[in-house]
Structure formats: structure tokens, C-alpha cells
Scaffold this active site. Structure first.
Site, PDB file in Angstrom:
ATOM      1  CG  LEU A 177     -17.284 -11.554  -3.537  1.00 21.13           C
ATOM      2  CD1 LEU A 177     -17.873 -10.253  -3.065  1.00 21.13           C
ATOM      3  CD2 LEU A 177     -17.990 -12.041  -4.794  1.00 21.13           C
TER       4      LEU A 177
ATOM      5  N   PRO B 140      -9.273 -10.730   2.751  1.00 17.83           N
ATOM      6  CG  PRO B 140      -9.845 -12.801   3.610  1.00 17.83           C
ATOM      7  CD  PRO B 140      -8.943 -11.632   3.849  1.00 17.83           C
TER       8      PRO B 140
ATOM      9  CG  ASP C  96      -4.179   0.120  -3.391  1.00 17.42           C
ATOM     10  OD1 ASP C  96      -3.563   0.204  -4.474  1.00 17.42           O
ATOM     11  OD2 ASP C  96      -4.463  -0.963  -2.858  1.00 17.42           O
TER      12      ASP C  96
END
Ligand SMILES: *[C@@H]1O[C@H](CO)[C@@H](O)[C@H](O)[C@H]1NC(C)=O
Ligand SMILES: *[C@@H]1O[C@H](CO)[C@@H](O)[C@H](O)[C@H]1NC(C)=O
Length: 834
Positions: free
Chosen positions: A523, A530, A642
Site C-alpha cells: 500500500l 512498508p 509525524d
């Protein structure tokens, strides 16, 4: 250079004499002997050439002063000034040491003495010399005497100006009743005695205080608790310097010393702010290490007596538990100085007792009493026996600390820290006491009670045991069910012996679900590895995040973190379904959201048409709620670090869900090494203080949220936003339009006809409040939600902060500080450059 040589030759004869006289102990130091004259352009240098004494003129001033500065640092950093209040207007003055051991500064033309060192003793002096030590201390002593054995006749360390150097003592000599404190310069150009002083207040139990002219307190660092001053949480063990507080009958002082060769100083700025700075050899500049006074709660007594200041709250002041505003109307108007009072007034009844209040900055000790040898029990008794005693605390960390400390009268200048604060026991009437205190209190109240209590305890113990037994049985049953579940997922569930509330997925299950991590199922690549799409055998769709293998975190800690994070449940957070651990492989399994992330909508021409204003507003609102939950409502108190559009996922109904929360904590926290080449956080979303110094807090998340809102409203990325003007980012652009009253021009063309203009403008306004340069100016998420939900006037934002430095340059700093400063607001950044 010529003059230097001249003074060297002049010095050489007395110098040799000194050398002969004290061959045993003194290293080669340039000394000043009696009647020796030092003129403008001549200097005295310490043996290792660390410091230099001579004439200088500060800043833009044309006046001259005698002072000490670092020899190796190009632009003179003055650490001490002799004639700070008696400036010289020309360069004709002379500095001389008299035969009596007094340093005098004289106008050479008319012979007038401009300044002289005060002599503390009247003892006669035979052969005085002056020398500058490597510590920056200029001393006058009897020639040949060892200052380790005998105090010098005079030393500059006794007359601190605005700078506390390592080895200086900030505090009191009680023998001579003299105080050594820092006093600010009037301005950067004028070293004259300024308005602020920073010293130790010895009324009551000593405390560290910055006071303004007229004795008004500006900031109270507070009393020593055995580890630090109660109000300065940035004082903690570190590799760069150590500090002590000495409390003896003859002297009381604070002192620090360096652990390595880096230069460091603590300076009280002309505006009264104390700053600790260190010298970066690579950057060739002074870098701010920490500031003592950090936020609004550090203003003295903001919340009045019995008020408690908490920057996480809105408004910041609230009454301590069991207290109520003394003047409710004023309090509602945010006029807090009247403070609070007991809900049930004290009447000095013998049933009164104490409740425990945790994580506080201890109140002002000017009206306090202490005894360092009493025990905790004696301390409580002592306070209880005196009706005017309102609270006590007890600290005795390996003999250091206040011991028993009692307060009389109102408790002033209290604040709450997120962690690591001090404990205070406050006197309350019987009905207000927490139950534990109550039972221990009643046990001393009569004979009947003495019989009843043991019986009650026995009954209680039996009841509790029965309860526990049943719960244990139930748990066991449940556990078996959970294990059953896991085994249904896979046979190789691994170490399933802990009481896991989080399903462990077996590796083979995951491999099957993701088709061996096939590229087709990938994705994307998130911050920590990942992400793959997968389908379990029962048809459930999942997203698998495969964490980078470099983690050094132990398995046990990892599991614990994951379990605690899986307990966070909120409709605006992506749900964590479980994890998979096999060897070095660690994976997190999330619910799968079909709509992908928000950036794929906002920044795509066609997709973005799907998002009209009501949907965008709904999304902004959802993100704010999710973030508030992380910051405040969840048990863990997580700083995301983040936050960005690509970390916001959308479900079928366009509800936003924050992903990757807790990742920095779970995986990045102990990951300093693996992350040294990568900043946690994304350029364009990072608050300047985080990008620049690695300081992160809930307020740096608020900053990122502000950027995010702007991007959602405007449909453009903050970074890479190119406008012909000098601003190269969206924030700067929005700010300029805001100032010019043209904010509406900012709105995405896609939004077409707007029927809620005021809501759009309000969103832009709130986002500008979020991206203000100073973290303390930014609202908390709670405030943000309040501002969105109301229609009242908003404060006007200050200039936004953007980080303009070179990101590569700061990478090491940012990531290496993660492990140290987690969860501390505005905590210190890590030194670099060595
Ligand atoms: C402090 O407490 C100890 C122990 O109770 C006592 O012996 C001592 O006299 C006290 N000192 C003062 C100054 O009250
Ligand atoms: C209570 O403490 C105050 C302050 O130390 C003192 O002035 C007063 O005498 C004490 N009262 C009693 C009864 O000990």
C-alpha cells in the site's frame, strides 16, 4: 602585538619571582604585581589562555570597561565587569594593584579613582599579586600563598555580574552576610546594574528566585528537593554538567561544574530571562541549552493562593482539589490573582488531616519552617499540632533535601507538571479527606475504634479474597478463550503464556494474507516500514505494517507498548488489531481502510472535487478530536510527532482516522541509532523548535495540526507552495493574506460557491494560531476544539514560525534527542558539534 610584547617584558621580572616563590603549586600564570600598571590594549591572560582580562567596550557603546572574557572566542563574550556602573569615556585609564592589595581603576589624566575592588578584611598585606585563573576568576592574594588553603584577599567570583560560570557560587555567605547573585545588564550595550537579579532567597527554606526592581518576584525556581529546584524540571542529570546545592550553617549556594571541556555559562539577560548556553566549536556560536522560565505557568503566582497552574488546561488556572475560587466572578473573567479557598473552612478541629497532592511545583517557601532531621511521621505531627500550619512536605533523598518542610498561610505559586513533580500534603477538614487518610486518622481516635478496625480489616480481607478468587477464575476462562482465538488464527502462536489482550498473529497467517508480502499488495511506505494489504481467511481485510528490522527494543517492552497502544480506542484513530512477532520480524496489524489517505484526495485535481467544504470541515473536526484524545484523554498521553495528510486515513463515510500514532513511542523511542539518518517527522509539518532543536511537545503536534488545516482548506501543500513573493511556503502566504485581511483568497478554487464563509475564515484563523512561533502561544487541542465550536472572538495570532535551516544539518540532533526528551514539554535539546 607590540604592546603585548612590551607588557610581557615588563611582567617578566615579577613573574620570575613568583615562579621561584611558588614552584610547588602554581602553573605559569601571568600575574599582576603591586604597582604594576595595565593600560588600554594590555591584557592579563590565564595560564591556559582560557580567559583574558582587559579593557573593552560593549556592543555599540563608546564607553570603556574593565572586564573578563573568553580568550578563544572571536566576538568578546564578557563574563565579568569591574566598573559596570562607572563607565570610562576614553582610553586613558589605568588599572593598578596597590601595595595594600586593592585593585584600582584610575583616570590617568586627572588621577581620580573611578573604581576599586572592595577589600573584605583589614589584615595587613605584605606582597599582593593579582592573577587570572583558568576558571575565569581574578584573584588578589598574598604572593606564594595557596588559595586552596587560604581564601584570597579578593576574588571576582565573589562579585558576580550577569554570568554564572562553572565554579561560581550563587547564594549566601552567612558568616559575612553577603549575597552573591546575578544581576542583569541594563541593556546589551550597557553593563550597568539592571532591573533583574537571580539569587537564593533565604527567608524560610531557601529557594532560587529571579526578582525585579522593588523586590517583586518574576520567577521562582523554588526550593531544593534533593535532586533539583522544584520549579525547574529541566535540571536533571546530563552528560555535560553537574550541579549541587549546599545548605550549611555558614553558607548556602548553588554551583555547577562541567563534565568535559565544552564552555558553558548561565547568563541573566537584560530582560530577566536566565539562559544556559554552551559553545559549539563547529558552529562557532553560543547555543541555547535550556531556559529556566518556560511558559505562562512560570510567571510568579499567576493563579493566586491555592490556585494550581497547568499549561495543559484551558484556562491555565484551576483551584486545587477541595478548593474553590475565592471570587467566582473575577475567576470567570480570568482574573485569578484572588486565588482559591477551602470549600469547607478549617476550624482547627482535631479531626483535620492531610490529603496528598502529586506532581506539583512546591509553593513559595518564604513563610515556611524546616527541620532536616525529622522523620515523615514527626513532620505530619508537627504540622498537625499547629493550627496555622497549612501544608507540609518531606524530602530526604540520601540526606539531601528539605527534610520536614511546613507552610503557614496561603500556598502560593503552585503548578502541575506532567511528571516528576513533588508531593505536597495539604491540611483539610475531616469530611474532605481521601479515604485512606481517613481510616488511618480514625484509628487513633479512641478505644472502640481500635477494636472495630482490626475486625473490619479481617472482614475486608476475606471479602477481597473471595472477590479476587472469582475474578481470577473468570480471567482464566477468558484467557483460555483468547488463546483459543489465537490458535484459530494460526497454530504457531508462539509464547502465548502472558495474559495478552491483544491477539498475536502467526507469521504464516500474515504471509498467507499478504501473499508473501507481494509487491501487488504493497500500500505504501510509512515512516517505520512498508505497509501491505492483506485478507485473512475469514475475509477480514487488514493492513500490515512491517517494521524495519533494526529495532533494538526488547521483545517484552515492544509487546507492552503495543498492548497499551491497542487499548487506545477512538473513532478518529485507526484501530490496531494485533501484532506479529517472529525472530527479528515485528509487524503491526491494523484495520484496513479502503479510502486511502487524505493527501490522495486533497492534492488530486479530480479527487479533491469530492471534498466540499462541509466534508472538509468534518474531517478537520475529526482530526482535532483524535489528536485531543491522544494528548489528553487517553491514558498514555501520546505525542504523535509525524502528523501529516498522508497519515490521515478516511473510512467509507469520510471519517478521518489518524494512523501511525504511538509509533515514535513504540518504535522510535529507543531507536536512536537506527534513526540517525532520518528525522522523525516530516519537513513542512514540523514546528520550528522541533526541526531546529529537537524539542517536541504536544504543542509541536498542534503546529503540525495547524499546517494540516491550512492544507485542507487551501488544497495545496505547505512546502513547495510557490508564490512570487519572498515566502516559499503556505504558512507565510496565509499569514500575509491574514494581515492584509484577504484570507478568503486562500480558499481552494474547488470549493466553488461558499455558503459558510465565516467558518472557512475561522478555520484559517485557528490554524494561524496553531502555527505561531512560540509553542506557549499556541492553543492546546482542547482550546482548538472550543474555538471551532464557538463563534466568539478569537485572539489575534502572532507571527508564525517556520523552520528555514538546513535539515540535513540538524538530522542527528533531532533524532538523537528523541530518547531523552520524550514527553517533556520544551525540554532541552541535545548538544551536538563534538
Ligand atoms: C529537628 O528535629 C530533631 C528531631 O526531632 C530535633 O532533635 C531537633 O532539635 C530539631 N531541630 C530544630 C532546629 O528544631
Ligand atoms: C505555629 O507556627 C507559627 C509559625 O512558625 C508560630 O509563630 C506559632 O507560635 C506556632 N504556634 C504554636 C501553638 O506552636
Amino acid at each position: 602585538m607590540e604592546e603585548r610584547r612590551a607588557i610581557k617584558t615588563k611582567l617578566i621580572i615579577p613573574f620570575l619571582l613568583v615562579l621561584f616563590a611558588s614552584i610547588c603549586c602554581s602553573s605559569a600564570v601571568d600575574t599582576m604585581s603591586a604597582n604594576q600598571i595595565v593600560r588600554y590594549n594590555e591584557t592579563i591572560v590565564s595560564a591556559q589562555e582560557t580567559f583574558e582580562l582587559g579593557f573593552f567596550h560593549p556592543g555599540n557603546s563608546t564607553n570603556y570597561y574593565v572586564g573578563i572574557w573568553y580568550k578563544q572566542i572571536p566576538n568578546k563574550t564578557i563574563v565579568w565587569v569591574a566598573n559596570r556602573n562607572e563607565p570610562l569615556t576614553d582610553t586613558s585609564a589605568e588599572l593598578t594593584l596597590t601595595l595594600q592589595g586593592v585593585l584600582i581603576l584610575r583616570n590617568a589624566t586627572n588621577g581620580f579613582i573611578v573604581w576599586s575592588s572592595r577589600k573584605s578584611s583589614t589584615a595587613s598585606v605584605k606582597n599582593p599579586i593579582g592573577k587570572l585563573l583558568d576558571t575565569g576568576n581574578f584573584i588578589i592574594q598574598e604572593e606564594g600563598e595557596d588559595i586552596n588553603q587560604k581564601d584570597p584577599i579578593w576574588q571576582s567570583f565573589d562579585f558576580i555580574t550577569d554570568t554564572l560560570l562553572p565554579g561560581m557560587k550563587q547564594g549566601w555567605n552567612l558568616d559575612t552576610r553577603t549575597e552573591r547573585n546575578l544581576t542583569s545588564w541594563k541593556s546589551d550595550d550597557d553593563p550597568a546594574l539592571g532591573e533583574f537579579s537571580y539569587g537564593i532567597d533565604i527567608r524560610g527554606y531557601p529557594q532560587r528566585i529571579i526578582s525585579e526592581g522593588g523586590g517583586k518576584i518574576k520567577f521562582r525556581g523554588g526550593s531544593w528537593n534533593g535532586r533539583r529546584f522544584t520549579g525547574i524540571p529541566s535540571m536533571r542529570p546530563n552528560p555535560y554538567y553537574t550541579f549541587i546545592f549546599v545548605l550549611k550553617p555558614k553558607e548556602i549556594y548553588y554551583q555547577y561544574s562541567l563534565e568535559n571541556t565544552t564552555l558553558m555559562r548561565l547568563v541573566l539577560k537584560p530582560n530577566g530571562d536566565p539562559e544556559r548556553l554552551y559553545w559549539s566549536h563547529s558552529k562557532q556560536e553560543w547555543i541555547l541549552y535550556s531556559v529556566a522560565q518556560q511558559d505562562r505557568c512560570d510567571n510568579y503566582a499567576v493563579c493566586g493562593p491555592y490556585g494550581n497552574c497547568n499549561t495543559e488546561d484551558s484556562p491555565i488556572c484551576e483551584c486545587l482539589n477541595r478548593f474553590e475560587p475565592k471570587y467566582p466572578d473575577q475567576w470567570r473573567d480570568t482574573e485569578w490573582s484572588g486565588g482559591c479557598q477551602h470549600k469547607i473552612p478549617l476550624d482547627c478541629n482535631s479531626t483535620e488531616g492531610f490529603n496528598k497532592y502529586l506532581n506539583l511545583k512546591l509553593p513559595d517557601t518564604r513563610d515556611s519552617w524546616y527541620n532536616q532531621t525529622m522523620t515523615l511521621v514527626q513532620c505530619e505531627k508537627k504540622c498537625k499540632s499547629n493550627c496555622s500550619c497549612t501544608a507540609y512536605t518531606y524530602t530526604n533523598r540520601s540526606g539531601d533535601g528539605s527534610g520536614c518542610l511546613l507552610w503557614f498561610g496561603g500556598l502560593i505559586d503552585i503548578r502541575t507538571f506532567a511528571e516528576d513533580g513533588d508531593t505536597l500534603y495539604i491540611r483539610l477538614s475531616a469530611s474532605e479527606l481521601d479515604s485512606k487518610e481517613k481510616s488511618s486518622r480514625s484509628s487513633s481516635a479512641g478505644r472502640e475504634v481500635r477494636v472495630i478496625v482490626p475486625v473490619a480489616i479481617v472482614v475486608l480481607v476475606i471479602l477481597v479474597s473471595i472477590c479476587l478468587f472469582y475474578r481470577f477464575q473468570r480471567k482464566k476462562q477468558q484467557q483460555q478463550e483468547t488463546i483459543g482465538n489465537i490458535s484459530r488464527h494460526d497454530g504457531e502462536s508462539g509464547s502465548g503464556n502472558e495474559d495478552l489482550e491483544l491477539p498475536l498473529f502467526g507469521l504464516s497467517t500474515i504471509l498467507k494474507a499478504t501473499d508473501n508480502f507481494s509487491v501487488n499488495n504493497k500500500l505504501g511506505e510509512g515512516g517505520f516500514g512498508p505497509v501491505y494489504k492483506g485478507v485473512l481467511e475469514n475475509g477480514q481485510e487488514i493492513a500490515v505494517k512491517r517494521l524495519a528490522k533494526t529495532s533494538t527494543q526488547g521483545l517484552y517492552e515492544f509487546k507492552n507498548e503495543v498492548i497499551s497502544i491497542s487499548k487506545l480506542q477512538h473513532r478518529n484513530l485507526v484501530k490496531l488489531l494485533g501484532c506479529c512477532i517472529k525472530g527479528t520480524e515485528k509487524m503491526l496489524i491494523y484495520e484496513y481502510l479502503p479510502n486511502k489517505s487524505l493527501d490522495s484526495f486533497i492534492f488530486d485535481k479530480t479527487q479533491s472535487e469530492l471534498l466540499d467544504w462541509p466534508i472538509r470541515y468534518h474531517i478537520i473536526d475529526g482530526i482535532a478530536r483524535g489528536l485531543l484524545y491522544l494528548h489528553q484523554d487517553s491514558r498514555l498521553r501520546i505525542i504523535h510527532r509525524d502528523l501529516k495528510l498522508s497519515n490521515i486515513l478516511l473510512d467509507m463515510d469520510m471519517n478521518p482516522k489518524i494512523s501511525d500514532f504511538g509509533m515514535a513511542r513504540t518504535f522510535g523511542g529507543n531507536q536512536t541509532e537506527a534513526n540517525t539518518n532520518r528525522v522523525v517527522g516530516t519537513y513542512g509539518y514540523m514546528a520550528p523548535e522541533y526541526a531546529g532543536n529537537g524539542n517536541f511537545s504536544i504543542k509541536s503536534d498542534v503546529y503540525s495540526f495547524g499546517v494540516l488545516v491550512l492544507e485542507i482548506v487551501c488544497g495545496t501543500r505547505n512546502r513547495g507552495f510557490a508564490q512570487n513573493e519572498n515566502f516559499n511556503n503556505l504558512i507565510g502566504h496565509a499569514w500575509r493574506l491574514h494581515i492584509e485581511g484577504r484570507s478568503l483568497e486562500l480558499v481552494d478554487k474547488c470549493l466553488g460557491e461558499l455558503n459558510n464563509v465565516s467558518q472557512v475564515l475561522r478555520s484559517i484563523h485557528v490554524s494561524l494560531l496553531c502555527v505561531q512561533r512560540h509553542p506557549e502561544d499556541r492553543p492546546t487541542m482542547k482550546n482548538v476544539i472550543l474555538m471551532f465550536g464557538s463563534e466568539g472572538p478569537l485572539p489575534s495570532p502572532n507571527e508564525p514560525g517556520f523552520y528555514v535551516g538546513n535539515i540535513k544539518h540538524d538530522t542527528t540532533q533531532v533524532s538523537s534527542s528523541c530518547g531523552i526528551s520524550a514527553d517533556n514539554e520544551l525540554s532541552i535539546s541535545v548538544m551536538s558539534g563534538r
